[in-house]
Design an enzyme around this catalytic site. Structure first.
Site, PDB file in Angstrom:
ATOM      1  N   GLY A   9      31.243  83.767 109.417  1.00  0.00           N
ATOM      2  CA  GLY A   9      31.386  84.708 108.305  1.00  0.00           C
ATOM      3  C   GLY A   9      32.073  86.009 108.676  1.00  0.00           C
ATOM      4  O   GLY A   9      32.973  86.478 107.966  1.00  0.00           O
TER       5      GLY A   9
ATOM      6  N   GLU B  31      30.966  73.095 109.414  1.00  0.00           N
ATOM      7  CA  GLU B  31      29.979  72.280 110.119  1.00  0.00           C
ATOM      8  C   GLU B  31      29.563  71.066 109.302  1.00  0.00           C
ATOM      9  O   GLU B  31      29.302  69.993 109.857  1.00  0.00           O
ATOM     10  CB  GLU B  31      28.753  73.146 110.457  1.00  0.00           C
TER      11      GLU B  31
ATOM     12  N   ARG C 132      21.778  68.158 110.278  1.00  0.00           N
ATOM     13  CA  ARG C 132      21.903  69.145 111.340  1.00  0.00           C
ATOM     14  C   ARG C 132      20.556  69.228 112.047  1.00  0.00           C
ATOM     15  O   ARG C 132      19.534  69.527 111.434  1.00  0.00           O
ATOM     16  CB  ARG C 132      22.263  70.517 110.772  1.00  0.00           C
TER      17      ARG C 132
ATOM     18  N   HIS D 225      32.140  82.630 117.475  1.00  0.00           N
ATOM     19  CA  HIS D 225      31.501  82.259 116.213  1.00  0.00           C
ATOM     20  C   HIS D 225      30.633  83.451 115.799  1.00  0.00           C
ATOM     21  O   HIS D 225      29.585  83.696 116.395  1.00  0.00           O
ATOM     22  CB  HIS D 225      30.655  81.002 116.379  1.00  0.00           C
ATOM     23  N   LEU D 226      31.087  84.192 114.798  1.00  0.00           N
ATOM     24  CA  LEU D 226      30.457  85.460 114.448  1.00  0.00           C
ATOM     25  C   LEU D 226      29.888  85.434 113.040  1.00  0.00           C
ATOM     26  O   LEU D 226      30.615  85.291 112.062  1.00  0.00           O
ATOM     27  CB  LEU D 226      31.479  86.608 114.555  1.00  0.00           C
TER      28      LEU D 226
ATOM     29  N   ASN E 175      20.955  70.306 105.891  1.00  0.00           N
ATOM     30  CA  ASN E 175      20.629  71.334 106.879  1.00  0.00           C
ATOM     31  C   ASN E 175      19.311  71.951 106.440  1.00  0.00           C
ATOM     32  O   ASN E 175      19.280  72.795 105.544  1.00  0.00           O
ATOM     33  CB  ASN E 175      21.744  72.378 106.944  1.00  0.00           C
TER      34      ASN E 175
ATOM     35  N   ASP F 230      23.859  93.075 107.398  1.00  0.00           N
ATOM     36  CA  ASP F 230      25.084  92.548 106.803  1.00  0.00           C
ATOM     37  C   ASP F 230      26.270  93.388 107.273  1.00  0.00           C
ATOM     38  O   ASP F 230      26.362  94.577 106.967  1.00  0.00           O
ATOM     39  CB  ASP F 230      24.977  92.583 105.277  1.00  0.00           C
TER      40      ASP F 230
ATOM     41  N   ARG G 244      19.366  90.222 115.744  1.00  0.00           N
ATOM     42  CA  ARG G 244      18.972  89.917 117.123  1.00  0.00           C
ATOM     43  C   ARG G 244      19.648  90.879 118.096  1.00  0.00           C
ATOM     44  O   ARG G 244      20.812  91.227 117.924  1.00  0.00           O
ATOM     45  CB  ARG G 244      19.354  88.482 117.490  1.00  0.00           C
TER      46      ARG G 244
ATOM     47  N   GLY H  70      33.716  86.572 111.681  1.00  0.00           N
ATOM     48  CA  GLY H  70      34.971  86.235 112.354  1.00  0.00           C
ATOM     49  C   GLY H  70      36.085  85.879 111.393  1.00  0.00           C
ATOM     50  O   GLY H  70      37.260  86.205 111.629  1.00  0.00           O
ATOM     51  N   GLU H  71      35.742  85.225 110.284  1.00  0.00           N
ATOM     52  CA  GLU H  71      36.748  84.795 109.320  1.00  0.00           C
ATOM     53  C   GLU H  71      37.133  85.892 108.335  1.00  0.00           C
ATOM     54  O   GLU H  71      38.227  85.862 107.769  1.00  0.00           O
ATOM     55  CB  GLU H  71      36.241  83.569 108.552  1.00  0.00           C
TER      56      GLU H  71
ATOM     57  N   HIS I 114      25.354  76.560 117.947  1.00  0.00           N
ATOM     58  CA  HIS I 114      26.608  76.562 117.177  1.00  0.00           C
ATOM     59  C   HIS I 114      27.579  75.477 117.656  1.00  0.00           C
ATOM     60  O   HIS I 114      28.776  75.538 117.385  1.00  0.00           O
ATOM     61  CB  HIS I 114      27.329  77.923 117.257  1.00  0.00           C
TER      62      HIS I 114
END
Length: 400
Positions: free
Chosen positions: A330, A384, A90, A207-208, A12, A282, A240, A332-333, A179
């Site tokens: 990251g 991924e 990727r 996907h967060l 990647n 963060d 963003r 989301g989990e 994603h």
């Protein structure tokens, strides 16, 4: 170390970094992984992780080629070089040209290069990585796995912008989404976890991470996704802005005399959680500050969760029903508090949070986090790199 003779090297490549993994597709485990960073700077370095060890060394040649040569040396030192069968890459933007992963040849690279105006920060770096890999591993075949290909099943009414059609026909202006590799992996894993048929399954996946998006996935295919022509559209992210009034461009230009470059920088690198909290991009740091009473941090998390919940509710529309809501990435989990905020907004859909399950599901643990029977909400750990390795095996028909 792996006994398999069919390992896959997954790359990647960013503009100043190369993230890599050597994966045994049979066991689905990493044999070696790491990160080369600060490329093209004097202190460029590469970090290797293997067998519980971690080792960092400075690069003698500080570019992508030097990084790949260093990875090659490490593979030889560990006795893995002869076991690497192929390389999976990727590739961020394939435009409308690629609906699936492909073996990379000169024509593929030309097409990826032609899409560079759609992803100027990513595609040139991806191409550099492929060229460097071809030089370091001349005998190995390369496969490209595109972030955009999974979203090519979106119908026209989902991907077209309401701008003159000439812009689509001649300049390829449309929504592409990103994603995609993560979504494909997570949709399959969610179906397995719930013992469902992925070809008869309606999901909204969030996907967060520092980059964040949502996708509607019906029977294994993408129906809609929140990122657009670029990764700026959609949700609030780390730095963003996500969706804004396009009139903001002319307003900032007229009122603050900002040019296009400055406005792009503002929206891509100074907004999101960072801009709202005035502290950090963060989520962990913003959550800590919010717990300590910081008003801006609390507000940033509320905006993030509210926008996300609105998108999730709207993304049930393409599905016609909702079997499950899936959190990954990251944030989301690992952020139980963010998941709780979002599910509380969505109680009208029948989602009921199981607080104990939600609090226990983080740091690599996956599972269902609602007490309702349907729809469910669950956490799935994305991978991924494994998806890229599996695609590489499939495209090249490698026996495992």
């Amino acid at each position: 170390m792996s006994n398999s003779n069919n390992l896959i090297l997954v790359l990647n490549c960013g503009s100043s970094s190369v993230k890599f993994s050597v994966i045994d597709p049979k066991t689905e485990k990493d044999v070696l992984s790491g990160l080369a960073e600060k490329l093209n700077l004097q202190d460029a370095s590469v970090t290797f992780k293997f067998d519980g060890h971690k080792e960092t060394r400075f690069l003698t040649t500080n570019d992508h080629t030097g990084a790949l040569e260093s990875i090659l040396e490490k593979l030889k030192a560990l006795g893995l070089f002869e076991k690497v069968t192929a390389i999976g890459h990727r590739l961020v933007h394939g435009g409308e040209a690629f609906k699936a992963s492909v073996e990379i040849n000169d024509e593929v690279l030309k097409t990826v290069e032609a899409c560079s105006n759609l992803a100027p920060l990513h595609n040139p770096a991806n191409i550099l990585g492929v060229r460097a890999a071809q030089k370091a591993f001349p005998s190995l075949k390369n496969v490209g796995v595109f972030d955009t290909s999974f979203h090519q099943t979106m119908p026209e009414h989902a991907y077209l912008y309401a701008v003159p059609m000439k812009l689509y026909r001649e300049n390829h202006v449309r929504r592409y989404g990103f994603h995609g590799t993560s979504y494909r992996f997570v949709a399959k894993e969610a179906a397995k976890m719930l013992n469902k048929d992925e070809n008869n399954f309606a999901l909204v996946v969030a996907h967060l991470g520092n980059g964040a998006s949502v996708a509607s996935i019906l029977n294994g295919k993408c129906m809609d996704t929140s990122m657009g022509l670029t990764p700026l559209e959609g949700l609030v992210m780390g730095t963003r802005s996500g969706d804004i009034d396009p009139g903001l461009f002319s307003y900032l230009n007229q009122e603050l005399k900002m040019d296009i470059s400055a406005i792009n920088n503002l929206l891509n690198k100074e907004s999101g959680l960072l801009g709202l909290s005035e502290l950090s991009n963060d989520c962990r740091e913003v959550e800590e500050a919010a717990e300590n009473g910081n008003r801006n941090a609390q507000l940033a998390l509320e905006v993030f969760a509210y926008r996300l919940a609105k998108y999730i509710a709207g993304y049930v529309v393409p599905l016609g029903r909702l079997d499950a809501l899936v959190f990954t990435g990251g944030i989301g989990e690992n952020s139980a508090s963010m998941r709780a905020r979002v599910i509380n907004h969505l109680s009208f859909l029948g989602l009921k949070l199981d607080e104990n399950a939600n609090n226990e599901t983080c740091r690599g643990k996956a599972g269902v986090i609602t007490s309702s029977t349907a729809p469910l909400a669950l956490v799935v750990n994305t991978n991924e790199e494994l998806m890229i390795a599996q695609d590489t095996v499939s495209v090249l028909n490698i026996a495992i």
